[in-house]
Design an enzyme around this catalytic site. Structure first.
Site, PDB file in Angstrom:
ATOM      1  N   CYS A  38      10.218  10.406   9.197  1.00 40.17           N
ATOM      2  CA  CYS A  38       9.818  11.085   7.952  1.00 40.17           C
ATOM      3  C   CYS A  38       9.928  12.602   8.024  1.00 40.17           C
ATOM      4  O   CYS A  38       9.985  13.263   6.990  1.00 40.17           O
ATOM      5  CB  CYS A  38       8.378  10.712   7.586  1.00 40.17           C
ATOM      6  N   HIS A  43       8.916   8.487  -1.603  1.00 39.95           N
ATOM      7  CA  HIS A  43       9.092   8.911  -0.208  1.00 39.95           C
ATOM      8  C   HIS A  43      10.382   8.341   0.387  1.00 39.95           C
ATOM      9  O   HIS A  43      10.348   7.381   1.145  1.00 39.95           O
ATOM     10  CB  HIS A  43       7.868   8.461   0.594  1.00 39.95           C
ATOM     11  N   CYS A  60       3.519  13.693   8.055  1.00 40.94           N
ATOM     12  CA  CYS A  60       3.276  12.837   9.204  1.00 40.94           C
ATOM     13  C   CYS A  60       4.576  12.100   9.522  1.00 40.94           C
ATOM     14  O   CYS A  60       5.467  11.994   8.679  1.00 40.94           O
ATOM     15  CB  CYS A  60       2.134  11.864   8.940  1.00 40.94           C
TER      16      CYS A  60
END
Length: 391
Positions: A88, A348, A378
């Site tokens: 991510c 996302h 994160c």
């Protein structure tokens, strides 16, 4: 060392899983965003020295998607490109890594960012290589395997959010409240056209004519606490993490041009921001969502700043549970964080998200004439990464 600035930023809209971009590859999305970022920087593709681009779910896309995007954007074959996968954090880490190269004088101008199409992630058949000797042959979802599972504990990222909810005593109501705020802010921002400047339209050709996608697709207008409360736990029987208080599975690309401050001055370019500092840190994979806390502390220390010195924050909302923990423990003013909604509402697309939140941050800083901004995410596997910029 040389100062590094961000000359431009552009992103595609964020598509829903199986939505508008279900047949538009991460490479195609990346090329569209890259061309626009180069155009907005008022430079030509041949001026790019190197490309560092994030991408996580690259199975079946061919070698090195960064190279494909770079050449697709018109960057000469002589200029190298590298794909970065820190899950991510990929799209944001590409920016800090490029700034290191530029600060040291190894490059003057670089293309950074990330691209992801989760809708097109393929299924894998591991036993097909040498034959399933007996019994059924399983299909493995590469999206889950390579993007959404904790390899160290063999469970979904959602369980890491449940772990944080339990350890930090974060209630279902607190999570739903953050999710509602995210949806409401994103709905309002979209209605007011706040994302329009940062988004480059994607033209999808079809038999019945072209389709233009220029609006984030995942935002859910009309979300209420009552609707969120009706959703069942998604990962654990008596859990608190639901589809409503977790980020989406999405598609999109975001690209930026970074360069030495002296090069920007030479070219007469007015940058969007200057890179101040960055930090990447690790935590227990079981609580991967807490990664932004040590990463942010590291970045703030490097900048000799406190969280109170930051005017705007974009903290990626992988899950509401981890977002609550991060905001609480870093003591971030809620009026400064994700002011136009976060990943719970917008989505996302994992390899793109770091660049997406930075792009959104930069345009909002410009709109408000904010002086300092911080972007943080994160990272699956137990990490966090943070970047601080100033105007």
């Amino acid at each position: 060392m040389r100062e590094v600035v961000i000359a431009s930023a552009a992103r595609t809209a964020v598509g829903s899983f199986g939505g508008a971009f279900k047949s538009v590859s991460a490479v195609e999305l990346g090329v569209t965003a890259a061309k626009e970022a180069i155009k907005r920087a008022n430079i030509t593709p041949d001026m790019i020295d190197e490309s560092l681009l994030g991408g996580v779910l690259t199975a079946g896309l061919g070698q090195n998607i960064a190279r494909q995007i770079a050449l697709g954007a018109g960057i000469p074959v002589e200029k190298p490109a590298m794909t970065i996968n820190i899950v991510c954090g990929s799209g944001l880490r590409s920016v800090s890594m490029a700034s290191q190269l530029i600060a040291l004088g190894d490059a003057d101008i670089m293309l950074v960012g990330g691209a992801e199409n989760m809708s097109m992630s393929p299924y894998l058949v591991p036993s097909a290589r040498y034959g399933a000797r007996m019994g059924d042959a399983a299909f493995v979802d590469s999206m889950i395997k390579d993007g959404l599972s904790d390899i160290f504990n063999n469970y979904h990222m959602g369980i890491t959010a449940e772990n944080i909810a339990e350890q930090w005593n974060i209630t279902r109501e607190e999570q739903d409240e953050l999710a509602l705020a995210s949806q409401n802010k994103a709905e309002k921002a979209q209605a007011e056209g706040k994302f329009d400047e940062e988004i480059v339209p994607v033209v999808i050709k079809g038999r019945k004519g072209d389709t233009v996608v220029d609006k984030d697709e995942y935002i859910k207008p009309g979300t209420t606490m009552e609707k969120l409360a009706k959703l069942r736990p998604a990962f654990k029987k008596d859990g608190t993490v639901t589809a409503g208080n977790a980020s989406g599975i999405n598609d999109g690309a975001a690209m930026l041009v970074v360069m030495a401050k002296e090069k920007a001055e030479e070219l007469g370019i007015e940058p969007l921001a200057t890179i101040v500092s960055y930090g990447t840190a690790g935590v227990d994979p079981k609580i991967m969502g807490y990664g932004p806390v040590p990463a942010t502390k590291k970045a703030l220390e490097a900048a000799n700043m406190t969280i109170e010195d930051i005017d705007l924050v974009e903290a990626n909302e992988a899950f509401a549970a981890q977002s609550v923990a991060v905001i609480r423990d870093l003591n971030i003013d809620m009026n400064k964080v994700n002011v136009n909604g976060g990943a719970i509402a917008i989505g996302h697309p994992i390899g793109c998200s770091g660049a997406r939140i930075l792009t959104t941050l930069l345009y909002e800083m410009k709109r408000r004439d904010a002086k300092t901004g911080l972007a943080t995410l994160c990272i699956g596997g137990g990490m966090g990464t943070t970047l601080i910029v100033k105007r």
